[in-house]
Design an enzyme around this catalytic site. Structure first.
Site, short mmCIF file in Angstrom:
data_model
loop_
_atom_site.label_atom_id
_atom_site.label_comp_id
_atom_site.label_asym_id
_atom_site.label_seq_id
_atom_site.Cartn_x
_atom_site.Cartn_y
_atom_site.Cartn_z
N LEU A 70 -9.19 17.12 0.94
CA LEU A 70 -8.97 17.46 -0.47
C LEU A 70 -7.49 17.37 -0.82
O LEU A 70 -6.67 18.11 -0.27
CB LEU A 70 -9.48 18.88 -0.74
CG LEU A 70 -10.96 19.11 -0.47
CD1 LEU A 70 -11.27 20.60 -0.40
CD2 LEU A 70 -11.80 18.44 -1.54
N THR A 71 -7.17 16.47 -1.73
CA THR A 71 -5.79 16.32 -2.16
C THR A 71 -5.40 17.51 -3.03
O THR A 71 -5.89 17.66 -4.14
CB THR A 71 -5.62 15.00 -2.94
OG1 THR A 71 -5.87 13.92 -2.06
CG2 THR A 71 -4.23 14.87 -3.51
N GLN A 73 -6.38 12.69 8.09
CA GLN A 73 -6.84 11.59 7.25
C GLN A 73 -5.63 10.80 6.76
O GLN A 73 -4.74 11.35 6.11
CB GLN A 73 -7.65 12.06 6.04
CG GLN A 73 -8.31 10.88 5.31
CD GLN A 73 -8.83 11.23 3.94
OE1 GLN A 73 -8.07 11.50 3.02
NE2 GLN A 73 -10.15 11.22 3.78
N HIS A 85 -8.94 6.61 5.38
CA HIS A 85 -9.51 6.79 4.04
C HIS A 85 -9.68 5.43 3.37
O HIS A 85 -8.72 4.85 2.86
CB HIS A 85 -8.57 7.68 3.22
CG HIS A 85 -9.18 8.22 1.96
ND1 HIS A 85 -10.40 7.81 1.48
CD2 HIS A 85 -8.71 9.14 1.07
CE1 HIS A 85 -10.66 8.46 0.35
NE2 HIS A 85 -9.65 9.26 0.08
N ALA A 128 -11.92 4.86 0.80
CA ALA A 128 -12.74 5.12 -0.38
C ALA A 128 -11.83 5.45 -1.56
O ALA A 128 -10.62 5.28 -1.51
CB ALA A 128 -13.69 6.29 -0.09
N TYR A 170 -8.51 3.54 -3.13
CA TYR A 170 -7.22 3.38 -2.47
C TYR A 170 -7.17 2.03 -1.76
O TYR A 170 -8.08 1.22 -1.88
CB TYR A 170 -6.95 4.55 -1.53
CG TYR A 170 -6.88 5.88 -2.27
CD1 TYR A 170 -6.20 5.99 -3.47
CD2 TYR A 170 -7.54 7.01 -1.79
CE1 TYR A 170 -6.15 7.19 -4.17
CE2 TYR A 170 -7.49 8.22 -2.47
CZ TYR A 170 -6.80 8.31 -3.67
OH TYR A 170 -6.75 9.49 -4.35
N ARG A 220 -22.68 9.34 -6.73
CA ARG A 220 -22.84 10.23 -7.90
C ARG A 220 -21.54 10.94 -8.25
O ARG A 220 -21.45 11.62 -9.28
CB ARG A 220 -23.93 11.26 -7.61
CG ARG A 220 -23.62 12.19 -6.44
CD ARG A 220 -24.84 12.99 -6.04
NE ARG A 220 -24.59 13.83 -4.87
CZ ARG A 220 -25.55 14.43 -4.17
NH1 ARG A 220 -26.80 14.27 -4.52
NH2 ARG A 220 -25.27 15.18 -3.12
N GLY A 253 -20.92 16.43 -4.07
CA GLY A 253 -21.84 17.18 -4.91
C GLY A 253 -22.89 17.98 -4.18
O GLY A 253 -23.91 18.36 -4.77
N ARG A 271 -15.22 21.23 -3.58
CA ARG A 271 -14.94 22.25 -4.59
C ARG A 271 -15.35 23.65 -4.14
O ARG A 271 -14.62 24.62 -4.37
CB ARG A 271 -15.66 21.89 -5.89
CG ARG A 271 -15.18 20.60 -6.54
CD ARG A 271 -16.14 20.07 -7.57
NE ARG A 271 -17.39 19.62 -6.95
CZ ARG A 271 -18.46 19.23 -7.64
NH1 ARG A 271 -18.44 19.26 -8.95
NH2 ARG A 271 -19.55 18.82 -7.01
#
Length: 368
Positions: free
Chosen positions: A24-25, A99, A175, A177, A180, A267, A300, A322
């Protein structure tokens, strides 16, 4: 018994449960892209005995950043800061993978060395945003990388992987995805090259596969992983045949005997669930057919859907973003069916301890 809380082997590492901290950035690194004590506290809070954590996107080359406050491992000065983080995770019995990323065209000259132009596979107009001292700003139009520069970037990833060893990580994830640089080479909406790095799947995957092999030369295959975002659209990304492309890439990665393959479900666009897209976890189901090692699914998920995808056999672990931001004790809350803290999207990127290390554990709520 819940399969989400059964042990699994990831390379040489015995992992106690299947709830993974997603990369998570959060943009809380100190000057020089160096992690500090605040970052170490954040990761330690989210560590449970035997847990697997994946560190946030870490800059692998000096021209690889797209976000002010992102951490790096492109310079030896950044090793000690990351050692604070890995030591904190290990002290609580967890494992943490590094990562590595390069933003490519998803950048702005304000966060580039000497204000230089961002780079990518091809110089074509695109959307997307970067984070600078001016806040969220449009990306600066990029230039196309020369072949010798691509080969030099492979070496940059190898050198960053070496620093990861010194920093005390337990493995490395590349990474590829979220729009990037690796993803930009993979998808033909962003890659219009006509040389060895463009055109057919084999050429577009060359950069990623070369970099993966370079990192394997440092770590060994069982401690190396790759993250893909099949059909990901974040950063103005697209491909004319995403199913064919990502099936090819996953099959080639399967030959390398990796620690795991990490898949973001389509999604999710960036960090927001896209209600217009297929809400079923389709990426893991498709690529499970060609990738035989462990698969981490992300995007999600909640407790029930994570349990379901593992029970169905389409994934072996689930990465949470999240909910892990807002619940440092997320695995235990999911295990016991406890209510979750709500997350504050306004504090996701950059800032202070607010919305970072001040979310309460469930026990603190009971004591309040």
């Amino acid at each position: 018994m819940s399969k989400l809380f059964t042990p699994i082997q990831i390379g040489p590492h015995a992992i106690a449960h299947r709830v993974v901290l997603a990369p998570l950035t959060r943009m809380r690194a100190e000057a020089g892209a160096i992690p500090g004590k605040l970052m170490a506290e954040y990761y330690a809070q989210r560590t449970s005995p035997g847990a697997l954590l994946i560190g946030e996107a870490t800059i692998a080359a000096a021209n690889g950043n797209g976000y002010l406050g992102a951490p790096g491992l492109y310079d030896d000065s950044q090793i000690a800061g990351w050692r604070l983080v890995t030591d904190a995770v290990h002290a609580k019995g967890g494992k943490i993978f590094l990562q590595l990323y390069h933003a490519g065209r998803q950048s702005n000259a304000e966060v580039q060395p000497a204000g230089s132009q961002p780079v990518g596979p091809s110089a074509i107009p695109h959307g997307g945003v970067a984070y600078t001292e001016s806040g969220w700003v449009p990306n600066t139009p990029n230039r196309a990388l020369e072949i010798d520069e691509i080969q030099a970037l492979v070496e940059s990833f190898r050198q960053a992987a070496l620093r990861g060893v010194q920093a005390g990580f337990d493995g490395v994830e590349l990474h590829a995805a979220n729009g990037y640089l690796f993803d930009q080479f993979l998808q033909d909406g962003s890659n219009k090259r006509t040389d060895l790095y463009g055109g057919p799947f084999e050429n577009r995957a060359r950069f990623l596969l070369d970099a993966t092999r370079a990192v394997i030369s440092v770590w060994g295959s069982h401690k190396v992983a790759v993250r893909l975002g099949p059909s990901g659209s974040w950063g103005d990304m697209s491909d004319s045949d995403p199913e064919g492309l990502f099936t090819y890439v996953a099959a080639e990665l399967d030959k390398l005997d990796l620690a795991y393959l990490h898949l973001i479900e389509p999604r999710i666009a960036g960090n927001i669930e896209d209600d217009a897209r297929n809400q079923q976890p389709v990426a893991a189901k498709l690529l499970r057919q060609v990738f035989k090692g462990p698969i981490i699914a992300a995007g999600g998920f909640h407790g029930d859907s994570a349990e379901a995808i593992i029970a169905d056999g389409d994934a072996d672990l689930v990465a949470f973003g999240r909910h892990f931001i807002a619940n440092p004790d997320l695995p235990e809350r999911l295990r016991q069916g406890l209510p979750l803290n709500p997350y504050d999207r306004d504090t996701f990127f950059g800032g202070t301890a607010a919305g970072y290390t001040d979310y309460p554990f469930h026990g603190q709520l009971l004591a309040a």
